[in-house]
Design an enzyme around this catalytic site. Sequence first.
Site, short mmCIF file in Angstrom:
data_model
loop_
_atom_site.label_atom_id
_atom_site.label_comp_id
_atom_site.label_asym_id
_atom_site.label_seq_id
_atom_site.Cartn_x
_atom_site.Cartn_y
_atom_site.Cartn_z
N CYS A 35 1.10 -1.48 0.01
CA CYS A 35 0.05 -0.42 -0.07
C CYS A 35 0.93 1.02 0.02
O CYS A 35 1.72 1.16 1.20
CB CYS A 35 -0.80 -0.13 1.41
N CYS A 38 0.32 3.63 3.00
CA CYS A 38 0.63 3.24 4.03
C CYS A 38 2.38 3.20 4.54
O CYS A 38 2.93 3.45 5.42
CB CYS A 38 1.18 1.66 4.22
#
Length: 116
Positions: A35, A38
Site C-alpha cells: 500500500c 501506508c
Amino acid sequence: MADDATYLTLTADNFEAEVLQSDVPVLVDFWAAWCGPCRIMNPIVEELADTFAGRAKVAKLNVDDEDALALKYHVMAIPTLIFFQHGEAVERIEGVAPKDSLTERMEALLTANSAA
C-alpha cells in the site's frame, strides 16, 4: 523501518493484551506492505511511537497477515488508524493523515485517560 522502532507489531496472539487490556491509549495502524499511502504514513507512525513512548502505545497491524482482526474492526481501506481507549475503538481515520492532527488526538486521549 528503524531498527529501534518503539511501535508494537500486533498479531492475533497479542492484540487483546496490548490493545484491549491496555491501561493507556493505543493507536493502531492497519496497513499492508503493498500500500503506497501506508508507506507514506510509516515514518509518521514511527515518529508518533517515539513521541508517545512510555505514555501511550503506537502499534502496526498488517492486514494481509491478520485479516480476521481487520474484518472485526471493519477496515475497508488502508491505511486505517484506530484510536483505542479502555479497550474500545473511539475514533478512526482512513487514509493519509498529518502528524499534527494525530498528535493532537493522542494528547486528547491522554488527557482524558489521566482525568478518568
